[in-house]
Enzyme design. Structure first.
Site, PDB file in Angstrom:
ATOM      1  N   PRO A  97       0.733  -1.221   0.009  1.00 31.03           N
ATOM      2  CA  PRO A  97       0.053   0.023   0.029  1.00 31.03           C
ATOM      3  C   PRO A  97       0.735   1.417  -0.028  1.00 31.03           C
ATOM      4  O   PRO A  97       0.507   2.193  -0.695  1.00 31.03           O
ATOM      5  CB  PRO A  97      -0.911  -0.175   1.213  1.00 31.03           C
ATOM      6  CG  PRO A  97      -0.976  -1.477   1.581  1.00 31.03           C
ATOM      7  CD  PRO A  97       0.373  -2.211   1.052  1.00 31.03           C
ATOM      8  N   SER A 119      17.455  -2.320  -0.979  1.00 31.85           N
ATOM      9  CA  SER A 119      17.531  -3.604  -1.850  1.00 31.85           C
ATOM     10  C   SER A 119      18.125  -4.768  -0.909  1.00 31.85           C
ATOM     11  O   SER A 119      17.766  -5.973  -1.503  1.00 31.85           O
ATOM     12  CB  SER A 119      17.902  -3.251  -3.220  1.00 31.85           C
ATOM     13  OG  SER A 119      19.380  -2.957  -2.938  1.00 31.85           O
ATOM     14  N   GLN A 145      -7.900  13.437 -45.133  1.00 24.94           N
ATOM     15  CA  GLN A 145      -6.483  13.604 -44.813  1.00 24.94           C
ATOM     16  C   GLN A 145      -6.362  13.074 -43.450  1.00 24.94           C
ATOM     17  O   GLN A 145      -5.435  12.409 -42.915  1.00 24.94           O
ATOM     18  CB  GLN A 145      -5.820  14.420 -45.208  1.00 24.94           C
ATOM     19  CG  GLN A 145      -4.305  14.100 -45.550  1.00 24.94           C
ATOM     20  CD  GLN A 145      -3.435  15.483 -46.218  1.00 24.94           C
ATOM     21  OE1 GLN A 145      -3.445  16.690 -45.600  1.00 24.94           O
ATOM     22  NE2 GLN A 145      -2.755  15.122 -47.270  1.00 24.94           N
ATOM     23  N   GLU A 177       4.429  -2.933 -13.450  1.00 27.43           N
ATOM     24  CA  GLU A 177       5.480  -3.410 -13.747  1.00 27.43           C
ATOM     25  C   GLU A 177       6.651  -2.031 -13.979  1.00 27.43           C
ATOM     26  O   GLU A 177       7.495  -2.334 -14.726  1.00 27.43           O
ATOM     27  CB  GLU A 177       5.761  -4.492 -14.911  1.00 27.43           C
ATOM     28  CG  GLU A 177       4.994  -5.576 -14.564  1.00 27.43           C
ATOM     29  CD  GLU A 177       4.650  -6.759 -15.683  1.00 27.43           C
ATOM     30  OE1 GLU A 177       6.007  -6.799 -16.150  1.00 27.43           O
ATOM     31  OE2 GLU A 177       3.686  -7.585 -15.503  1.00 27.43           O
TER      32      GLU A 177
HETATM   33  C1  LIG Z   1      -4.200  -3.769 -12.564  1.00 28.64           C
HETATM   34  C2  LIG Z   1      -2.839  -3.509 -11.692  1.00 28.64           C
HETATM   35  C3  LIG Z   1      -2.337  -4.902 -11.480  1.00 28.64           C
HETATM   36  C4  LIG Z   1      -1.022  -5.058 -10.947  1.00 28.64           C
HETATM   37  N1  LIG Z   1      -0.414  -6.394 -10.561  1.00 28.64           N
HETATM   38  C5  LIG Z   1       0.509  -6.318  -9.661  1.00 28.64           C
HETATM   39  C6  LIG Z   1       0.898  -7.617  -9.240  1.00 28.64           C
HETATM   40  O1  LIG Z   1       0.711  -8.762  -9.853  1.00 28.64           O
HETATM   41  N2  LIG Z   1       2.256  -7.745  -8.455  1.00 28.64           N
HETATM   42  C7  LIG Z   1       2.670  -6.349  -7.940  1.00 28.64           C
HETATM   43  O2  LIG Z   1       3.623  -6.531  -7.140  1.00 28.64           O
HETATM   44  N3  LIG Z   1       2.267  -5.161  -8.272  1.00 28.64           N
HETATM   45  C8  LIG Z   1       1.191  -5.095  -9.177  1.00 28.64           C
HETATM   46  N4  LIG Z   1       0.695  -3.922  -9.459  1.00 28.64           N
HETATM   47  C9  LIG Z   1       1.462  -2.498  -8.857  1.00 28.64           C
HETATM   48  C10 LIG Z   1       1.981  -1.862 -10.093  1.00 28.64           C
HETATM   49  O3  LIG Z   1       3.519  -2.276 -10.377  1.00 28.64           O
HETATM   50  C11 LIG Z   1       2.336  -0.553  -9.202  1.00 28.64           C
HETATM   51  O4  LIG Z   1       1.187   0.361  -9.259  1.00 28.64           O
HETATM   52  C12 LIG Z   1       3.231   0.507  -9.994  1.00 28.64           C
HETATM   53  O5  LIG Z   1       4.689  -0.172  -9.884  1.00 28.64           O
HETATM   54  C13 LIG Z   1       3.410   1.806  -9.395  1.00 28.64           C
HETATM   55  O6  LIG Z   1       3.485   1.893  -8.058  1.00 28.64           O
HETATM   56  P1  LIG Z   1       2.492   2.766  -7.225  1.00 28.64           P
HETATM   57  O7  LIG Z   1       0.972   2.487  -7.629  1.00 28.64           O
HETATM   58  O8  LIG Z   1       2.526   2.541  -5.821  1.00 28.64           O
HETATM   59  O9  LIG Z   1       2.671   4.140  -7.593  1.00 28.64           O
HETATM   60  P2  LIG Z   1       3.799   5.111  -6.815  1.00 28.64           P
HETATM   61  O10 LIG Z   1       5.145   4.632  -6.671  1.00 28.64           O
HETATM   62  O11 LIG Z   1       3.286   5.781  -5.577  1.00 28.64           O
HETATM   63  O12 LIG Z   1       3.768   6.426  -8.093  1.00 28.64           O
HETATM   64  C14 LIG Z   1       2.926   7.433  -8.017  1.00 28.64           C
HETATM   65  C15 LIG Z   1       3.458   8.347  -9.268  1.00 28.64           C
HETATM   66  O13 LIG Z   1       4.486   8.963  -8.898  1.00 28.64           O
HETATM   67  C16 LIG Z   1       5.620   8.642  -9.847  1.00 28.64           C
HETATM   68  N5  LIG Z   1       6.891   8.574  -9.376  1.00 28.64           N
HETATM   69  C17 LIG Z   1       7.339   7.622  -8.367  1.00 28.64           C
HETATM   70  N6  LIG Z   1       8.801   7.597  -8.121  1.00 28.64           N
HETATM   71  C18 LIG Z   1       9.176   8.447  -9.329  1.00 28.64           C
HETATM   72  C19 LIG Z   1      10.404   8.667  -9.490  1.00 28.64           C
HETATM   73  N7  LIG Z   1      11.691   8.407  -9.060  1.00 28.64           N
HETATM   74  N8  LIG Z   1      10.758   9.555 -10.517  1.00 28.64           N
HETATM   75  C20 LIG Z   1       9.600  10.129 -11.364  1.00 28.64           C
HETATM   76  N9  LIG Z   1       8.264   9.687 -10.928  1.00 28.64           N
HETATM   77  C21 LIG Z   1       8.236   8.891  -9.935  1.00 28.64           C
HETATM   78  C22 LIG Z   1       5.080   7.372 -10.648  1.00 28.64           C
HETATM   79  O14 LIG Z   1       5.456   7.170 -11.866  1.00 28.64           O
HETATM   80  C23 LIG Z   1       3.583   7.410 -10.498  1.00 28.64           C
HETATM   81  O15 LIG Z   1       3.197   8.751 -11.402  1.00 28.64           O
HETATM   82  C24 LIG Z   1      -0.403  -3.690 -10.302  1.00 28.64           C
HETATM   83  C25 LIG Z   1      -1.148  -2.842 -10.395  1.00 28.64           C
HETATM   84  C26 LIG Z   1      -2.152  -2.676 -11.204  1.00 28.64           C
HETATM   85  C27 LIG Z   1      -3.000  -1.199 -11.252  1.00 28.64           C
END
Ligand SMILES: Cc1cc2nc3c(=O)[nH]c(=O)nc-3n(C[C@H](O)[C@H](O)[C@H](O)COP(=O)(O)OP(=O)(O)OC[C@H]3O[C@@H](n4cnc5c(N)ncnc54)[C@H](O)[C@@H]3O)c2cc1C
Length: 388
Positions: A136, A186, A287, A371
């Site tokens: 979350p 990490s 076009q 991803e």
């Molecule tokens: C339908 C769906 C299926 C999914 N399936 C999986 C799954 O099977 N397993 C799993 O583990 N996860 C899964 N995810 C999670 C997904 O990988 C994450 O939502 C994604 O990586 C983004 O993370 P967050 O939502 O926490 O956004 P945040 O990390 O909170 O980012 C919010 C915003 O800030 C930007 N941001 C953050 N850091 C930076 C930076 N350093 N520089 C520039 N911009 C930045 C992001 O680009 C984004 O626009 C799923 C998500 C969805 C919606």
């Protein structure tokens, strides 16, 4: 039809065969149910997964030693992804979801672990699987995850919460990433295999989504889950590398899926532009419309070239984070743009749920987020240019 297709001249006979199989499966089994599955929102269509299993489309990528098809090259995975996602992105990704779970097991799992958790995936009614990193409070910055793995006398105890997990609650097996050293980034990240029935594992309600509704997404709660030592996947503290390697491959496959969605949109819009008339001629002869189709076709071809190059590079044994990021970035943004362009080409009918293009626009948007968002792909590419 004079639109680009996935028929690269340099595919092997085996790749052409599996392409034809996936194309026909998408046409006959996926397209006809795509709208209904989308409307029903939070129901995964397992019947179509079993039909895909019967023709080898759920397990072709798994090693032969566990009963899979042994076709482990990334390029063939791309070819299949494009065709299945042309049918429906949610259903296509559901069918191939075992690949995401299997990747770390193939890379760092023991022979016993592969036998136990991969062999069942090659059967006629394969269990669903999942991979869980996102929490979350932590998505893009995966190294900051807080789900904790504490050593016990017999193994490990997991405590924490994952969110947005594809196949959550339906999957029997999960690769879960947790940290053995919270706060160390990490260096603490470690991979474990968790089973649905393990004491302390529970799930949230299916999340209601904009698109790709054929795959259920849920939260996964890990309440002091005691695991025996043989659930550790690879080495302690090396999970982050497994996750990143998994993403190198899965981002290339995701790019190929995005191309499938975009191709569907181009084909539909082209056909429509031939038949719909306005001001006395087919709209494609105006076009503005013709040029929009030309831009769609060009972006799709460019996306496929980038994606196949990244796949071939990975298949040649090279380390490809930046190439994979370029493919995912370009293909996902191309898919979003092309599906928008298809809606625009259909005018008011593009906005109607009676036509498939608005669904493709919703499905495509996810490709820019999961991803690793487009921002994160740009970050990876920028770091490859200028260093950290
Ligand atoms: C339908 C769906 C299926 C999914 N399936 C999986 C799954 O099977 N397993 C799993 O583990 N996860 C899964 N995810 C999670 C997904 O990988 C994450 O939502 C994604 O990586 C983004 O993370 P967050 O939502 O926490 O956004 P945040 O990390 O909170 O980012 C919010 C915003 O800030 C930007 N941001 C953050 N850091 C930076 C930076 N350093 N520089 C520039 N911009 C930045 C992001 O680009 C984004 O626009 C799923 C998500 C969805 C919606």
């Amino acid at each position: 039809m004079a639109t680009p297709t996935a028929d690269s001249p340099d595919l092997t006979d085996e790749q052409r065969e599996i392409q034809a199989l996936a194309r026909e499966f998408a046409r006959a089994e996926i397209r006809p149910i795509a709208a209904e599955v989308d409307e029903s929102d939070v129901v995964s269509p397992l019947e179509v997964v079993h039909k895909a299993a019967a023709v080898g489309l759920t397990s072709f990528m798994l090693p032969e030693e566990v009963g899979g098809g042994g076709i482990g090259d990334v390029l063939t995975g791309c070819i299949v992804q494009e065709e299945l996602n042309w049918g429906c992105a949610g259903i296509g990704n559901l069918i191939t979801s075992a690949g995401f779970f299997a990747r770390p097991l193939i890379e760092v799992g023991t022979a016993e672990q592969r036998e136990r958790w991969l062999r069942p995936l090659s059967g006629p009614t394969p269990p669903l699987t999942a991979l869980a990193s996102t929490e979350p409070g932590v998505g893009s910055d995966a190294a900051a995850m807080t789900t904790a793995a504490t050593r016990t006398d017999s193994g490990y105890r997991l405590h924490g919460q994952k969110t947005w997990i594809s196949n959550g609650g339906l999957a029997e097996y999960y690769v879960i990433f947790a940290t053995v050293a919270p706060g160390t980034g990490s260096r603490g990240v470690t991979a474990f295999v968790v089973e649905k029935g393990d004491a302390g594992v529970s799930f949230g309600e299916p999340m209601r989504k904009h698109g790709q509704r054929a795959i259920v997404s849920t939260e996964v709660f890990l309440q002091d889950v005691d695991l025996p030592a043989d659930r550790l996947l690879g080495e302690e503290g090396k999970g982050f590398y497994s996750l990143m390697h998994t993403f190198d491959e899965s981002r290339i496959h995701l790019a190929a899926g995005a191309i499938g969605i975009a191709r569907a949109a181009l084909e539909y819009a082209t056909e429509y532009a031939r038949e719909r008339t306005a001001f006395g001629k087919p709209i494609g002869h105006h076009q503005a419309v013709g040029f929009r189709l030309a831009d769609m076709a060009t972006r799709i071809d460019a996306a496929r070239l980038l994606t196949h190059r990244a796949a071939r590079s990975m298949d040649a044994g090279r380390h490809v984070p930046a190439e994979a990021a370029m493919a995912k970035l370009f293909a996902s943004e191309a898919a979003t743009w092309c599906t928008w362009a298809a809606v625009q080409t259909l005018g008011g009918w593009g906005y109607s749920r009676e036509y498939p293009v608005e669904k493709w626009m919703r499905d495509a948007k996810l490709e820019e987020i999961e991803e690793g968002t487009s921002d994160i792909q740009r970050l990876i590419i920028a770091r490859s240019l200028i260093g950290r």
